[in-house]
Scaffold this active site. Structure first.
Site, PDB file in Angstrom:
ATOM      1  N   GLU A 194      29.890 120.920  -9.378  1.00  0.00           N
ATOM      2  CA  GLU A 194      30.571 119.624  -9.414  1.00  0.00           C
ATOM      3  C   GLU A 194      29.588 118.547  -9.854  1.00  0.00           C
ATOM      4  O   GLU A 194      28.416 118.582  -9.466  1.00  0.00           O
ATOM      5  CB  GLU A 194      31.112 119.327  -8.008  1.00  0.00           C
ATOM      6  N   ASP A 251      31.489 112.482  -3.723  1.00  0.00           N
ATOM      7  CA  ASP A 251      31.392 111.188  -3.042  1.00  0.00           C
ATOM      8  C   ASP A 251      32.346 111.160  -1.853  1.00  0.00           C
ATOM      9  O   ASP A 251      31.942 111.384  -0.735  1.00  0.00           O
ATOM     10  CB  ASP A 251      31.539 110.005  -3.992  1.00  0.00           C
ATOM     11  N   LYS A 257      26.900 111.578  -2.576  1.00  0.00           N
ATOM     12  CA  LYS A 257      26.893 110.250  -1.952  1.00  0.00           C
ATOM     13  C   LYS A 257      27.320 110.394  -0.497  1.00  0.00           C
ATOM     14  O   LYS A 257      28.489 110.220  -0.172  1.00  0.00           O
ATOM     15  CB  LYS A 257      27.877 109.316  -2.659  1.00  0.00           C
ATOM     16  N   VAL A 304      28.298 105.329 -10.961  1.00  0.00           N
ATOM     17  CA  VAL A 304      27.400 105.744 -12.035  1.00  0.00           C
ATOM     18  C   VAL A 304      28.177 106.377 -13.186  1.00  0.00           C
ATOM     19  O   VAL A 304      29.248 106.959 -12.982  1.00  0.00           O
ATOM     20  CB  VAL A 304      26.319 106.718 -11.527  1.00  0.00           C
ATOM     21  N   ASP A 333      32.044 109.586 -16.144  1.00  0.00           N
ATOM     22  CA  ASP A 333      32.681 108.590 -17.004  1.00  0.00           C
ATOM     23  C   ASP A 333      33.209 107.397 -16.235  1.00  0.00           C
ATOM     24  O   ASP A 333      33.307 107.412 -15.016  1.00  0.00           O
ATOM     25  CB  ASP A 333      33.837 109.238 -17.772  1.00  0.00           C
TER      26      ASP A 333
END
Length: 179
Positions: A104, A108, A136, A158, A164
């Site tokens: 992955e 997050d 994260k 990011v 993206d």
């Protein structure tokens, strides 16, 4: 990596991690996976679209025997997780008794893995682990163990290196953070 900001969809981003820094982190993770799976033949399950660059570099550096398959799920709209996971391209391979490593780009909120893991576990794999480019921990909303992490980052948005912002920025070799 340039020192200047970039703009994507009228949103400013500043340099965060260079291609060299990413390569170093991916090389270290590949070495760890190669050592820990040396006597096995894992099935790497690459989560598209964001995971393609990370997976390509990671698996070129992985030294053991392995198989690679791709699935596609999405849970993002703009810069936020929608909280809903859509499976666009599913896993067709037999996974019973196999060691699976989900590749992955970023974990997050954990929403994608929270949806994906129970589905995979019903197929009877020997083991399932997650290998993420970025993790994260401050954003995590679901209980989740991410055993293989190239880099922990703060709860920042990011782009680059496969990640993206509304479809743009995936092709950047460096990673940028929203200003």
């Amino acid at each position: 990596m340039g020192s200047s900001q970039i703009t994507i969809h009228n949103k400013a981003f500043r340099p965060y991690l260079s291609a060299a820094q990413l390569d170093e982190a991916v090389t270290e993770l590949a070495a760890r996976l190669s050592a820990e799976y040396a006597d096995r033949q894992p099935l790497f399950v690459v989560v598209l679209t964001g995971g393609f660059m990370f997976a390509s570099d990671l698996l070129k550096k992985y030294t053991g025997e392995c198989e690679i398959v791709f699935i596609r799920v999405t849970s993002y709209e703009g810069t936020e997780s929608s909280g809903l996971v859509q499976e666009i391209l599913g896993l067709r391979e037999e996974v019973q008794g196999r060691d699976l490593i989900i590749v992955e780009d970023i974990v997050d909120t954990g929403t994608t893995m929270h949806h994906l893991l129970p589905t995979l576990l019903t197929k009877g794999p020997a083991s399932v682990e997650i290998a993420a480019l970025f993790f994260k921990p401050a954003s995590l909303r679901h209980e989740l163990t991410v055993r293989y992490v190239a880099r922990e980052i703060p709860n920042d948005f990011v782009v680059g290196y496969g990640l993206d912002y509304d479809g743009l920025g995936r092709n950047l070799p460096d990673v940028y953070v929203a200003v």
